[in-house]
Design an enzyme around this catalytic site. Structure first.
Site, PDB file in Angstrom:
ATOM      1  N   LYS A 187      -3.496  -9.316   4.453  1.00 53.44           N
ATOM      2  CA  LYS A 187      -2.759  -9.788   3.268  1.00 53.44           C
ATOM      3  C   LYS A 187      -1.282  -9.801   3.644  1.00 53.44           C
ATOM      4  CE  LYS A 187      -0.531  -9.105   0.007  1.00 53.44           C
ATOM      5  NZ  LYS A 187       0.785  -9.754  -0.138  1.00 53.44           N
ATOM      6  N   GLU A 263       3.094   2.744   7.274  1.00 53.60           N
ATOM      7  CA  GLU A 263       4.380   2.499   7.943  1.00 53.60           C
ATOM      8  C   GLU A 263       5.358   2.130   6.843  1.00 53.60           C
ATOM      9  OE1 GLU A 263       4.979   2.880  11.118  1.00 53.60           O
ATOM     10  OE2 GLU A 263       2.942   3.143  11.845  1.00 53.60           O
ATOM     11  N   CYS A 297      13.089  -1.677   8.998  1.00 51.55           N
ATOM     12  CA  CYS A 297      12.855  -0.268   8.625  1.00 51.55           C
ATOM     13  C   CYS A 297      13.547   0.666   9.613  1.00 51.55           C
ATOM     14  CB  CYS A 297      11.364   0.017   8.584  1.00 51.55           C
ATOM     15  SG  CYS A 297      10.551  -0.385  10.120  1.00 51.55           S
ATOM     16  N   GLU A 394      17.673   3.005   1.322  1.00 50.73           N
ATOM     17  CA  GLU A 394      17.529   2.036   2.410  1.00 50.73           C
ATOM     18  C   GLU A 394      18.302   0.775   2.007  1.00 50.73           C
ATOM     19  OE1 GLU A 394      13.461   0.727   2.907  1.00 50.73           O
ATOM     20  OE2 GLU A 394      13.701   0.716   5.080  1.00 50.73           O
TER      21      GLU A 394
HETATM   22  P1  NAP Z   1       6.651  -4.101  -0.220  1.00 51.25           P
HETATM   23  O1  NAP Z   1       7.209  -4.685  -1.449  1.00 51.25           O
HETATM   24  O2  NAP Z   1       6.114  -2.730  -0.273  1.00 51.25           O
HETATM   25  O3  NAP Z   1       5.514  -5.129   0.249  1.00 51.25           O
HETATM   26  C1  NAP Z   1       4.786  -4.971   1.434  1.00 51.25           C
HETATM   27  C2  NAP Z   1       3.438  -5.649   1.293  1.00 51.25           C
HETATM   28  O4  NAP Z   1       2.710  -5.002   0.246  1.00 51.25           O
HETATM   29  C3  NAP Z   1       3.518  -7.118   0.909  1.00 51.25           C
HETATM   30  O5  NAP Z   1       2.433  -7.805   1.495  1.00 51.25           O
HETATM   31  C4  NAP Z   1       3.353  -7.051  -0.597  1.00 51.25           C
HETATM   32  O6  NAP Z   1       2.870  -8.239  -1.168  1.00 51.25           O
HETATM   33  C5  NAP Z   1       2.318  -5.963  -0.706  1.00 51.25           C
HETATM   34  N1  NAP Z   1       2.291  -5.360  -2.048  1.00 51.25           N
HETATM   35  C6  NAP Z   1       3.297  -5.278  -2.955  1.00 51.25           C
HETATM   36  N2  NAP Z   1       2.862  -4.671  -4.058  1.00 51.25           N
HETATM   37  C7  NAP Z   1       1.559  -4.367  -3.854  1.00 51.25           C
HETATM   38  C8  NAP Z   1       0.561  -3.750  -4.637  1.00 51.25           C
HETATM   39  N3  NAP Z   1       0.819  -3.306  -5.877  1.00 51.25           N
HETATM   40  N4  NAP Z   1      -0.684  -3.598  -4.120  1.00 51.25           N
HETATM   41  C9  NAP Z   1      -0.962  -4.037  -2.886  1.00 51.25           C
HETATM   42  N5  NAP Z   1      -0.058  -4.652  -2.083  1.00 51.25           N
HETATM   43  C10 NAP Z   1       1.190  -4.802  -2.568  1.00 51.25           C
HETATM   44  O7  NAP Z   1       7.677  -4.091   0.965  1.00 51.25           O
HETATM   45  P2  NAP Z   1       8.606  -5.275   1.473  1.00 51.25           P
HETATM   46  O8  NAP Z   1       9.744  -5.393   0.549  1.00 51.25           O
HETATM   47  O9  NAP Z   1       7.794  -6.495   1.749  1.00 51.25           O
HETATM   48  O10 NAP Z   1       9.068  -4.714   2.898  1.00 51.25           O
HETATM   49  C11 NAP Z   1      10.171  -3.918   3.037  1.00 51.25           C
HETATM   50  C12 NAP Z   1       9.782  -2.470   3.212  1.00 51.25           C
HETATM   51  O11 NAP Z   1       8.898  -2.336   4.318  1.00 51.25           O
HETATM   52  C13 NAP Z   1      10.977  -1.604   3.540  1.00 51.25           C
HETATM   53  O12 NAP Z   1      10.930  -0.414   2.807  1.00 51.25           O
HETATM   54  C14 NAP Z   1      10.790  -1.319   5.025  1.00 51.25           C
HETATM   55  O13 NAP Z   1      11.406  -0.139   5.466  1.00 51.25           O
HETATM   56  C15 NAP Z   1       9.324  -1.269   5.147  1.00 51.25           C
HETATM   57  N6  NAP Z   1       8.911  -1.478   6.540  1.00 51.25           N
HETATM   58  C16 NAP Z   1       8.432  -0.413   7.231  1.00 51.25           C
HETATM   59  C17 NAP Z   1       8.067  -0.588   8.556  1.00 51.25           C
HETATM   60  C18 NAP Z   1       7.533   0.563   9.352  1.00 51.25           C
HETATM   61  O14 NAP Z   1       6.933   0.306  10.381  1.00 51.25           O
HETATM   62  N7  NAP Z   1       7.708   1.798   8.936  1.00 51.25           N
HETATM   63  C19 NAP Z   1       8.210  -1.827   9.171  1.00 51.25           C
HETATM   64  C20 NAP Z   1       8.718  -2.885   8.430  1.00 51.25           C
HETATM   65  C21 NAP Z   1       9.060  -2.695   7.106  1.00 51.25           C
HETATM   66  P3  NAP Z   1       3.907  -9.247  -1.905  1.00 51.25           P
HETATM   67  O15 NAP Z   1       4.671  -9.883  -0.829  1.00 51.25           O
HETATM   68  O16 NAP Z   1       3.034 -10.190  -2.622  1.00 51.25           O
HETATM   69  O17 NAP Z   1       4.757  -8.423  -2.820  1.00 51.25           O
END
Ligand code: NAP
Length: 490
Positions: A187, A263, A297, A394
Site C-alpha cells: 500500500k 520504521e 526520517c 520532526e
Molecule cells: P504517514 O502519514 O504515517 O503515512 C505513511 C503511510 O501510511 C502512507 O501509505 C499512508 O497512506 C498510510 N496511512 C496513513 N494513515 C493510515 C491509517 N490510518 N491506516 C493505515 N495506513 C495509513 O507518514 P508520511 O507522512 O507519509 O511519511 C512521513 C513520516 O514517515 C515521517 O514521520 C518520517 O520520519 C517517517 N519515515 C520513517 C522512515 C524510517 O525508516 N524510520 C523512513 C521514511 C519516513 P496515505 O498516503 O493514504 O495517507
C-alpha cells in the site's frame, strides 16, 4: 540526463501504470473510483489512478495467499535471480523512473536518480541474501538428542510505505520479502503511488510470478489496510511512516498478534564538537539536512554545536544553504524542490515562526518561495531558545536550527532529550570522545563524521518511538522469516 522536456514528462506519465496490480492483472477499482495525483511544484493534476476499495484489498490478499505455498517452495536461487534481474532493469530505466518520481514527489531529478540507485541496492542485496537463509544444528546439552532450527517464510505480508522515498521505502521491504519466500500486498502513499506501480511492472518483467506482489492504491488508507489487518491469513505487517499512525497500526495488529516492523519518525541531533573537522562537518551537515528537501526520517533535525565554533559553523552552513537553487525538480540545476503539499509547507513555516517568536535569528531563508507549488527557502536559524518547538518536533523541511552547548554531557543530554531514537550524527576528531558519545546516545544508527548512514548492507532502524525492526543488512531478511525449532530424539 539531458534537460527534461514536456514530451519526456508526458511519455513517462503515459507509460506508467495507473491501475491496481492484483494477481498479475492491472485492474480498475471495483467501484470505478479514481484518485488524482498532484505535481507539488505546480499544484496541477498529473494523472488519475485507481482508488482501491476494501474489496480490492481483500482480492489482493486472496491473490497473495493463493500463491504463498508455491512461492515458498520456489528455489531460493530462482527468487534471487528474479531480484537480480529487477535490479538490472531498475538501473537500465533509472532516468525514466527518476523523472516519474520527481513529477509525483517533487525532489530534484538528480536526487530521484540517487534514490532509484539506492532502492535498487536493496533489491541487489536481498538477491544475494535469498541463498543465505540457514538454520542451526546442535547437540542437546545433555547429549540425548539433537536441536535443529529452520527458517521459513513468515507468510503473506502487508507493506505500507510513505511518500518521501516512494521507491526505496518499498524495496527495503519487497526485497527481503521476495528473498524470504513471502507474498505481499503493498500500500504505497496516496501522493506518490506511480513509482511503486512502475516497480511492480518491472518485477513482472523480471519474472516475478503473478500474485507474489500486489499493489493497492487508495485515497482512504485505513479502508484498505484494516480488512487485511483483521484477516487471519495475514502474517506480517511492515510500516514506514509517522509515529502516530505506527502506534495505531500496532493496536490493530495486537488483535491478531501480527508480527510488525515499524520504521517511524525521527528527530536526529547533529553534534559538532570543538575538535571537529569543521569543513567536513559543514559539508556533511548540508547532506544530512538538505537531502530530500529535508523530508527524510534521518534528516538532521537540529544542530548542536560547541559554543566556541557555533558562529563559524552557522555562518558557513548559511553560505551553503543560501546558494542552493530552489526550483521545480525537473529544472536543470535544481537542488531544492517543493515540499510534498501545502500542509507540510505550512507546518514548516509555523515551526520557523515559533522559533523566531522565541528569539531565533534568521541567518537565511525563513519564507516560502513563489506563488505556485509548495516551495520553502533553505533556512538557517541561530540563537535557538531551548523551548522552540522545532527542537522537539520532526521538521521535515529545509530548516536548520543551530543551538549551542558548552560541555560534552550537555550535548549528550540535549541529543537524548527526545522520544525519538532513529539516528544521530557526531563530529569529533577525538577517538575517545567518539566512542564515549556513540555509546551514550539512544539511537538505532549513528553517523560518525558522516552525514549519511543509509546503506543496503547495514541494518537501518530506530529505537524508542522511532520504532523497531531492521531493514537492510543480514538482519533485514529476518523480519520475513519465522524460526522453527525441531527437537530430535535419536
Ligand atoms: P504517514 O502519514 O504515517 O503515512 C505513511 C503511510 O501510511 C502512507 O501509505 C499512508 O497512506 C498510510 N496511512 C496513513 N494513515 C493510515 C491509517 N490510518 N491506516 C493505515 N495506513 C495509513 O507518514 P508520511 O507522512 O507519509 O511519511 C512521513 C513520516 O514517515 C515521517 O514521520 C518520517 O520520519 C517517517 N519515515 C520513517 C522512515 C524510517 O525508516 N524510520 C523512513 C521514511 C519516513 P496515505 O498516503 O493514504 O495517507
Amino acid at each position: 540526463m539531458a534537460s527534461v522536456t514536456a514530451a519526456d514528462e508526458k511519455r513517462v506519465l503515459d507509460a506508467a501504470p495507473h491501475q491496481l496490480w492484483i494477481g498479475g492483472e492491472w485492474r480498475d477499482a471495483s467501484n470505478g473510483a479514481t484518485l488524482g495525483i498532484e505535481d507539488p511544484s505546480t499544484e496541477e493534476t498529473l494523472c488519475t489512478i485507481a482508488d482501491g476499495t476494501p474489496d480490492d484489498a481483500v482480492a489482493a490478499l486472496d491473490a497473495a495467499c493463493d500463491v504463498q505455498d508455491e512461492w515458498a517452495q520456489t528455489p531460493p536461487r530462482d527468487r534471487g535471480e528474479i531480484l537480480r534481474r529487477t535490479f538490472e532493469l531498475m538501473n537500465e530505466r533509472a532516468d525514466d523512473l527518476a523523472l516519474l518520481m520527481t513529477l509525483e514527489m517533487g525532489k530534484p531529478i538528480a536526487e530521484s536518480k540517487s534514490e532509484i540507485v539506492y532502492a535498487s541496492e536493496f533489491i541487489r542485496w536481498f538477491s544475494e541474501q535469498a541463498v543465505r537463509i540457514d538454520g542451526r544444528y546442535s547437540v542437546n546439552p545433555n547429549g540425548s538428542g539433537r536441536l535443529l532450527t529452520m527458517k521459513q517464510p513468515i507468510g503473506p505480508c502487508l507493506l505500507i510505505t510513505p511518500w518521501n522515498f516512494p521507491t526505496a521505502m518499498g524495496t527495503r521491504k519487497i526485497g527481503p520479502a521476495v528473498a524470504a519466500g513471502c507474498t505481499m500486498v503493498v500500500k504505497p502513499a496516496q501522493q506518490t503511488p506511480l513509482s511503486m506501480l512502475a516497480l511492480a511492472a518491472i518485477m513482472k518483467e523480471a519474472g516475478l510470478p503473478d500474485g507474489v506482489l500486489n499493489v493497492i492504491t487508495s485515497s482512504k488508507a485505513s479502508s484498505v489496510t484494516e480488512p487485511l489487518m483483521d484477516d487471519p491469513r495475514l502474517r506480517k505487517m511492515s510500516f514506514t511512516g509517522s509515529t502516530p499512525i505506527g502506534k495505531m497500526l500496532m493496536e490493530q495488529a495486537s488483535k491478531r498478534l501480527i508480527k510488525c516492523s515499524m520504521e517511524l519518525g525521527g528527530n536526529a541531533p547533529f553534534l559538532v564538537f570543538d575538535d571537529a573537522d569543521l569543513d567536513a562537518a559543514v559539508e556533511q551537515g548540508v547532506i544530512a539536512k538538505m537531502r530530500n528537501i529535508g523530508e527524510s526520517c534521518v534528516a538532521a533535525n537540529r544542530f548542536h554545536v560547541h559554543e566556541s565554533v557555533a558562529d563559524e559553523f552557522a555562518a558557513r552552513l548559511t553560505e551553503k544553504l543560501a546558494a542552493m537553487k530552489v526550483a521545480r525538480g525537473t529544472e536543470d540545476g535544481s537542488q531544492v524542490g517543493p515540499l510534498i503539499d501545502g500542509k507540510q509547507r505550512d507546518k514548516v513555516a509555523e515551526l520557523v515562526d515559533d522559533a523566531v517568536g522565541k528569539g531565533a535569528k534568521v541567518m537565511t531563508g525563513g519564507e516560502r518561495v513563489g506563488d505556485k507549488g509548495y516551495f520553502y527557502a533553505p533556512t538557517v536559524l541561530s540563537d535557538i531558545s531551548p523551548d522552540a518547538e522545532l527542537l522537539r518536533e520532526e521538521i521535515f523541511g529545509p530548516v536548520a536550527p543551530v543551538a549551542t552547548f558548552s560541555t560534552e554531557d550537555e550535548a549528550i543530554a540535549a541529543a537524548n532529550s527526545t522520544e525519538f531514537g532513529l539516528v544521530a550524527y557526531v563530529f569529533t576528531r577525538d577517538i575517545k570522545r567518539a566512542f564515549r558519545v556513540t555509546e551514550a546516545l539512544d539511537v538505532g544508527m549513528l553517523g560518525l563524521n558522516r552525514g549519511l548512514v543509509s546503506n543496503a548492507a547495514a541494518p537501518f532502524g530506530g529505537i524508542k518511538e522511532s520504532g523497531f525492526g531492521k531493514e537492510g543488512g543480514p538482519e533485514g531478511i529476518e523480519e520475513y522469516l519465522s524460526t522453527k525449532y525441531v527437537a530430535v530424539d535419536l
